[in-house]
Design a protein around this motif. Structure first.
Motif, PDB file in Angstrom:
ATOM      1  N   ALA A  75       0.852  -1.192   0.000  1.00 18.15           N
ATOM      2  CA  ALA A  75       0.000   0.000   0.000  1.00 18.15           C
ATOM      3  C   ALA A  75       0.887   1.240   0.000  1.00 18.15           C
ATOM      4  O   ALA A  75       1.879   1.299   0.730  1.00 18.15           O
ATOM      5  N   HIS A  76       0.520   2.213  -0.836  1.00 19.16           N
ATOM      6  CA  HIS A  76       1.198   3.509  -0.889  1.00 19.16           C
ATOM      7  C   HIS A  76       0.140   4.575  -0.639  1.00 19.16           C
ATOM      8  O   HIS A  76      -0.791   4.732  -1.437  1.00 19.16           O
ATOM      9  N   ILE A  77       0.287   5.301   0.463  1.00 19.42           N
ATOM     10  CA  ILE A  77      -0.669   6.343   0.819  1.00 19.42           C
ATOM     11  C   ILE A  77       0.081   7.671   0.767  1.00 19.42           C
ATOM     12  O   ILE A  77       1.044   7.872   1.503  1.00 19.42           O
ATOM     13  N   PHE A  78      -0.366   8.556  -0.113  1.00 14.72           N
ATOM     14  CA  PHE A  78       0.328   9.811  -0.358  1.00 14.72           C
ATOM     15  C   PHE A  78      -0.511  11.026  -0.003  1.00 14.72           C
ATOM     16  O   PHE A  78      -1.726  11.007  -0.207  1.00 14.72           O
ATOM     17  N   VAL A  79       0.160  12.116   0.408  1.00 18.83           N
ATOM     18  CA  VAL A  79      -0.490  13.419   0.272  1.00 18.83           C
ATOM     19  C   VAL A  79      -0.384  13.720  -1.221  1.00 18.83           C
ATOM     20  O   VAL A  79       0.555  13.297  -1.893  1.00 18.83           O
ATOM     21  N   GLU A  80      -1.354  14.433  -1.760  1.00 16.41           N
ATOM     22  CA  GLU A  80      -1.483  14.588  -3.216  1.00 16.41           C
ATOM     23  C   GLU A  80      -0.224  15.139  -3.890  1.00 16.41           C
ATOM     24  O   GLU A  80       0.185  14.637  -4.931  1.00 16.41           O
ATOM     25  N   ASP A  81       0.409  16.144  -3.307  1.00 20.26           N
ATOM     26  CA  ASP A  81       1.606  16.737  -3.928  1.00 20.26           C
ATOM     27  C   ASP A  81       2.710  15.695  -4.121  1.00 20.26           C
ATOM     28  O   ASP A  81       3.377  15.665  -5.152  1.00 20.26           O
ATOM     29  N   ASP A  82       2.905  14.855  -3.121  1.00 24.45           N
ATOM     30  CA  ASP A  82       3.963  13.841  -3.220  1.00 24.45           C
ATOM     31  C   ASP A  82       3.589  12.767  -4.242  1.00 24.45           C
ATOM     32  O   ASP A  82       4.453  12.259  -4.953  1.00 24.45           O
ATOM     33  N   ARG A  83       2.323  12.428  -4.329  1.00 29.59           N
ATOM     34  CA  ARG A  83       1.900  11.442  -5.332  1.00 29.59           C
ATOM     35  C   ARG A  83       2.192  11.969  -6.739  1.00 29.59           C
ATOM     36  O   ARG A  83       2.692  11.237  -7.589  1.00 29.59           O
ATOM     37  N   GLN A  84       1.896  13.240  -6.966  1.00 31.39           N
ATOM     38  CA  GLN A  84       2.170  13.838  -8.272  1.00 31.39           C
ATOM     39  C   GLN A  84       3.668  13.900  -8.541  1.00 31.39           C
ATOM     40  O   GLN A  84       4.106  13.730  -9.676  1.00 31.39           O
ATOM     41  N   PHE A  85       4.465  14.132  -7.508  1.00 29.41           N
ATOM     42  CA  PHE A  85       5.913  14.216  -7.664  1.00 29.41           C
ATOM     43  C   PHE A  85       6.524  12.859  -8.021  1.00 29.41           C
ATOM     44  O   PHE A  85       7.336  12.747  -8.943  1.00 29.41           O
ATOM     45  N   TYR A  86       6.148  11.809  -7.287  1.00 36.55           N
ATOM     46  CA  TYR A  86       6.774  10.489  -7.486  1.00 36.55           C
ATOM     47  C   TYR A  86       6.181   9.706  -8.652  1.00 36.55           C
ATOM     48  O   TYR A  86       6.846   8.850  -9.218  1.00 36.55           O
ATOM     49  N   LYS A  87       4.933   9.949  -8.989  1.00 34.87           N
ATOM     50  CA  LYS A  87       4.290   9.352 -10.167  1.00 34.87           C
ATOM     51  C   LYS A  87       4.523   7.840 -10.298  1.00 34.87           C
ATOM     52  O   LYS A  87       4.989   7.362 -11.326  1.00 34.87           O
ATOM     53  N   LEU A  88       4.201   7.083  -9.267  1.00 32.33           N
ATOM     54  CA  LEU A  88       4.395   5.628  -9.302  1.00 32.33           C
ATOM     55  C   LEU A  88       3.630   4.975 -10.446  1.00 32.33           C
ATOM     56  O   LEU A  88       4.094   4.010 -11.041  1.00 32.33           O
ATOM     57  N   GLU A  89       2.439   5.514 -10.746  1.00 35.76           N
ATOM     58  CA  GLU A  89       1.651   4.918 -11.826  1.00 35.76           C
ATOM     59  C   GLU A  89       2.400   4.996 -13.154  1.00 35.76           C
ATOM     60  O   GLU A  89       2.340   4.074 -13.953  1.00 35.76           O
ATOM     61  N   ARG A  90       3.124   6.079 -13.366  1.00 33.30           N
ATOM     62  CA  ARG A  90       3.870   6.202 -14.616  1.00 33.30           C
ATOM     63  C   ARG A  90       5.168   5.392 -14.550  1.00 33.30           C
ATOM     64  O   ARG A  90       5.568   4.774 -15.531  1.00 33.30           O
ATOM     65  N   LEU A  91       5.807   5.400 -13.388  1.00 30.25           N
ATOM     66  CA  LEU A  91       7.043   4.640 -13.210  1.00 30.25           C
ATOM     67  C   LEU A  91       6.818   3.150 -13.503  1.00 30.25           C
ATOM     68  O   LEU A  91       7.649   2.495 -14.112  1.00 30.25           O
ATOM     69  N   TRP A  92       5.663   2.640 -13.083  1.00 27.22           N
ATOM     70  CA  TRP A  92       5.296   1.244 -13.316  1.00 27.22           C
ATOM     71  C   TRP A  92       4.236   1.181 -14.418  1.00 27.22           C
ATOM     72  O   TRP A  92       3.223   0.492 -14.302  1.00 27.22           O
ATOM     73  N   GLY A  93       4.463   1.904 -15.487  1.00 28.00           N
ATOM     74  CA  GLY A  93       3.490   2.053 -16.559  1.00 28.00           C
ATOM     75  C   GLY A  93       3.097   0.771 -17.276  1.00 28.00           C
ATOM     76  O   GLY A  93       2.052   0.703 -17.909  1.00 28.00           O
ATOM     77  N   ASP A  94       3.939  -0.272 -17.186  1.00 26.47           N
ATOM     78  CA  ASP A  94       3.624  -1.557 -17.828  1.00 26.47           C
ATOM     79  C   ASP A  94       2.536  -2.324 -17.079  1.00 26.47           C
ATOM     80  O   ASP A  94       1.945  -3.249 -17.622  1.00 26.47           O
ATOM     81  N   ALA A  95       2.291  -1.945 -15.839  1.00 30.92           N
ATOM     82  CA  ALA A  95       1.339  -2.677 -15.010  1.00 30.92           C
ATOM     83  C   ALA A  95      -0.099  -2.341 -15.396  1.00 30.92           C
ATOM     84  O   ALA A  95      -0.416  -1.210 -15.745  1.00 30.92           O
ATOM     85  N   LYS A  96      -0.957  -3.345 -15.337  1.00 34.51           N
ATOM     86  CA  LYS A  96      -2.392  -3.127 -15.522  1.00 34.51           C
ATOM     87  C   LYS A  96      -2.904  -2.361 -14.318  1.00 34.51           C
ATOM     88  O   LYS A  96      -2.604  -2.709 -13.174  1.00 34.51           O
ATOM     89  N   GLN A  97      -3.667  -1.295 -14.580  1.00 40.82           N
ATOM     90  CA  GLN A  97      -4.194  -0.460 -13.498  1.00 40.82           C
ATOM     91  C   GLN A  97      -5.715  -0.527 -13.485  1.00 40.82           C
ATOM     92  O   GLN A  97      -6.338  -0.454 -14.530  1.00 40.82           O
ATOM     93  N   VAL A  98      -6.250  -0.630 -12.278  1.00 40.61           N
ATOM     94  CA  VAL A  98      -7.697  -0.633 -12.114  1.00 40.61           C
ATOM     95  C   VAL A  98      -8.050   0.409 -11.064  1.00 40.61           C
ATOM     96  O   VAL A  98      -7.533   0.359  -9.948  1.00 40.61           O
ATOM     97  N   ALA A  99      -8.898   1.358 -11.431  1.00 37.90           N
ATOM     98  CA  ALA A  99      -9.384   2.332 -10.453  1.00 37.90           C
ATOM     99  C   ALA A  99     -10.350   1.619  -9.534  1.00 37.90           C
ATOM    100  O   ALA A  99     -11.257   0.930  -9.985  1.00 37.90           O
ATOM    101  N   TYR A 100     -10.152   1.765  -8.242  1.00 39.10           N
ATOM    102  CA  TYR A 100     -11.013   1.109  -7.260  1.00 39.10           C
ATOM    103  C   TYR A 100     -12.240   1.974  -6.998  1.00 39.10           C
ATOM    104  O   TYR A 100     -12.115   3.156  -6.688  1.00 39.10           O
ATOM    105  N   GLN A 101     -13.382   1.398  -7.151  1.00 38.23           N
ATOM    106  CA  GLN A 101     -14.645   2.093  -6.874  1.00 38.23           C
ATOM    107  C   GLN A 101     -15.270   1.489  -5.633  1.00 38.23           C
ATOM    108  O   GLN A 101     -15.995   0.520  -5.725  1.00 38.23           O
ATOM    109  N   GLY A 102     -14.942   2.026  -4.469  1.00 39.90           N
ATOM    110  CA  GLY A 102     -15.402   1.482  -3.204  1.00 39.90           C
ATOM    111  C   GLY A 102     -16.802   1.578  -3.010  1.00 39.90           C
ATOM    112  O   GLY A 102     -17.775   1.734  -2.800  1.00 39.90           O
TER     113      GLY A 102
END
Length: 116
Positions: free
Chosen positions: A89-116
Motif C-alpha cells: 500500500a502507498h498512501i500519499f499526500v497529493e503533492d507527493d503522489r504527483q511528484f513520485y508518479k508511481l503509476e507512470r514509473l510502473w506504466g507496464d502494469a495493468k491499473q484498475v481504479a477502485y470504486q469502493g
C-alpha cells in the motif's frame, strides 16, 4: 492472477476507501516486479488523513489475521508504505503522489481504479 493476492489488494483498497482516500488505484505487477504482485496507491488531503488511512488499513487487515511486514514513512506521513508481501500500500499526500508518479514509473502494469 492469484485470487488470494487480488483479494488482499481489494481489502487494502476498501480499508483506504473507508477513510475517504481519493483516486485509489490497484496496479497488477505480476511478472513485472520481483518484489510484489500488487500496489494499492491512494491520495489523502493531509498528513493526518494519511495516518488515519494507514491505521485503518492495518486494523482492518489485522482483523483478518493479516499482519504487515513493515511500514515506512508514518511519522512524516507524506508517503506511507505498508508492505504485505504480495501487496504494498502507498498512501500519499497529493503533492507527493504527483511528484513520485508511481503509476507512470510502473506504466507496464495493468491499473484498475477502485470504486469502493
Amino acid at each position: 492472477m492469484n485470487q488470494t493476492d487480488i483479494k488482499l489488494a481489494e481489502l487494502v483498497a476498501q480499508a483506504a476507501s473507508d477513510k475517504k482516500a481519493r483516486d485509489i488505484v490497484i496496479m497488477d505487477l505480476t511478472g513485472i516486479s520481483p518484489v510484489t504482485d500488487y500496489f494499492v496507491i491512494c491520495s489523502a488531503n493531509s498528513t493526518t488523513q494519511v495516518q488515519a488511512i494507514a491505521d485503518n488499513i492495518e486494523e482492518q487487515l489485522a482483523e483478518q489475521g493479516i499482519k504487515s511486514f513493515r511500514k515506512e514513512g508514518y511519522r512524516e506521513a507524506r508517503w506511507v508504505l505498508i508492505d504485505y508481501g504480495n501487496c504494498v500500500a502507498h498512501i500519499f499526500v497529493e503533492d507527493d503522489r504527483q511528484f513520485y508518479k508511481l503509476e507512470r514509473l510502473w506504466g507496464d502494469a495493468k491499473q484498475v481504479a477502485y470504486q469502493g
